[in-house]
Design an enzyme around this catalytic site. Structure first.
Site, mmCIF file in Angstrom:
data_model
loop_
_atom_site.group_PDB
_atom_site.id
_atom_site.type_symbol
_atom_site.label_atom_id
_atom_site.label_comp_id
_atom_site.label_asym_id
_atom_site.label_seq_id
_atom_site.Cartn_x
_atom_site.Cartn_y
_atom_site.Cartn_z
ATOM 1 N N GLU A 211 0.825 -1.217 0.000
ATOM 2 C CA GLU A 211 0.000 0.000 0.000
ATOM 3 C C GLU A 211 0.851 1.255 0.000
ATOM 4 O O GLU A 211 1.114 1.835 1.063
ATOM 5 C CB GLU A 211 -0.926 0.016 1.222
ATOM 6 C CG GLU A 211 -2.021 -1.014 1.168
ATOM 7 C CD GLU A 211 -3.021 -0.861 2.313
ATOM 8 O OE1 GLU A 211 -2.804 -0.017 3.203
ATOM 9 O OE2 GLU A 211 -4.023 -1.605 2.309
ATOM 10 N N GLU A 297 -6.059 -7.625 -0.716
ATOM 11 C CA GLU A 297 -6.413 -7.478 0.702
ATOM 12 C C GLU A 297 -7.740 -6.750 0.831
ATOM 13 O O GLU A 297 -7.963 -5.729 0.185
ATOM 14 C CB GLU A 297 -5.309 -6.674 1.408
ATOM 15 C CG GLU A 297 -5.533 -6.494 2.893
ATOM 16 C CD GLU A 297 -4.503 -5.582 3.538
ATOM 17 O OE1 GLU A 297 -3.284 -5.820 3.390
ATOM 18 O OE2 GLU A 297 -4.931 -4.612 4.188
#
Ligand code: IDC
Length: 375
Positions: A211, A297
């Site tokens: 991320e 995710e």
């Protein structure tokens, strides 16, 4: 007899399909009992959750023959065709997975019995190994952690996934480190080693930055342009998943300026209680443009991993992903004391989970897998 012969044939096929894989880490490590954690706000609510039996629904008839059962032994090396994840022969596949929490603090979950349960009982066909790059002491690969131990965990997880015929995602889990370029030297050496080791393994996918945050797409692109060639030089046909800005939610920037390689997918992360209709609309829009997306995710909770859970939003998300043929992987198969974890923090084992061991998150996960998978 005929049955036995076909079983034997299946075993032979499986073994021959796998024989090209690098031999990996030694047998799985013995499970240690987790330390008993102080319970967070979650457990009080969890006590009620556990008593709920998961609904024993008949799974719906599959629309596509391999639905939920895409396995390395039958689907081989994956590829991206027309923006969708496909098997070796070009048929669309769905990977429905679970992610570890921080790999190094989740070593107990790297055991044969659990991987068997996930694959055979729960219909999981993907495990994500979340290797933290940033963290205090041993936890962070690039912040003074024990690199050999991190890699041993990856080797162990990949080997267990291979043995249980599941795909596996090697996740370079950047988070507080924001800019993936920060530890790009480490990433380059790490992925070179992984790609060399796993170039013949059909079940391995690479996720090069979990991320990115605090940076824009051109900055992430610069990193991707550095790491992808390192992998491809050693493992030319591999599937590589690339994170994007704003904690892997900025697919708009990516769609405006995608990378120039084959077999790439872009990460989308969502947390059901934080990301709703607007995020779903963006996914529909960029998916219609042909952007290859992989939800490496997601959580059924808020983005903090904490309350509230929003199972209604989570259901909407999964319906969308199934419709768009976008694979997904849940955060997290863990006993970490937070509502996003599938297993209760009070559970002192790493396999053999019973209904009462799961949190409401875990029960939802099992129901969802059963709904969309065919055995
Ligand atoms: C959370 C974990 C927690 C961990 C912490 C690290 O649940 O146990 O110690 O981060 O600071 C993400 C991240 C993922 C987060 C998760 C939930 O990829 O690492 O895990 N989340 O907050 N992105 C959005 C949410």
């Amino acid at each position: 007899m005929k049955k036995r012969l076909s079983l034997l044939l299946a075993v032979i096929l499986l073994l021959s399909a796998l024989s090209g894989c690098a031999s990996s880490a030694p047998a799985s490590q013995p499970s240690e009992a987790p330390s008993v954690e102080t319970e967070s706000a979650a457990p009080a609510a969890e006590a009620e959750d556990g008593s709920a039996e998961p609904e024993a629904e008949e799974p719906p008839a599959p629309q596509i023959c391999d639905d939920g059962r895409a396995r390395p032994s039958s689907c081989g090396r994956l590829q991206v065709v027309d923006g969708k994840l496909c098997d070796e022969s070009g048929e669309s596949v769905m990977l429905r997975g679970v992610s570890t929490n921080s790999l190094i603090t989740s070593e107990g979950f790297l055991n044969d019995a659990l991987f068997r349960e996930l694959a055979e009982d729960d219909g999981v066909n993907l495990v994500r190994l979340a290797m933290y790059t940033y963290g205090v002491g041993v936890i962070g690969y690039s912040t003074g952690g024990d690199k050999d131990r991190h890699k041993a965990d990856i080797f162990n997880g990949v080997e267990l996934a291979r043995q249980h015929d599941m795909y596996v995602l090697i996740d370079w889990h950047i988070l507080s480190d924001g800019d993936p370029n920060r530890y790009a030297d480490d990433a380059e050496a790490f992925f070179a080693e992984m790609a060399e080791r796993y170039c013949d393994c059909d079940n391995v996918l690479y996720e090069i930055c979990n991320e990115p945050n605090g940076v824009d797409w051109p900055t992430v692109r610069q990193y991707a342009d550095r790491i992808i060639p390192v992998i491809r030089e050693r493992d030319p046909d591999s599937v590589i998943i690339v994170g994007d800005p704003q904690w892997s939610s900025d697919l708009g920037s990516v769609a405006a300026d995608p990378l120039d390689y084959d077999n790439i997918l872009y990460t989308l992360h969502f947390y059901a209680a934080s990301h709703g209709d607007d995020s779903r609309a963006l996914v529909e829009q960029v998916s219609a443009q042909g952007l290859p997306i992989f939800v490496t995710e997601y959580g059924v909770t808020a983005a903090t991993g904490g309350f509230p859970r929003d199972l209604e939003s989570a259901d909407k998300w999964i319906e969308l992903l199934e419709r768009e043929r976008i694979s997904y992987c849940m955060w997290a198969f863990s006993t970490s004391p937070e509502p996003c974890s599938a297993v209760r923090s009070s559970v002192l084992k790493y396999s053999g989970f019973e209904t009462e061991d799961y949190t409401q998150t875990g029960l939802w996960l099992l129901e969802t897998l059963a709904k969309y998978n065919t055995k």
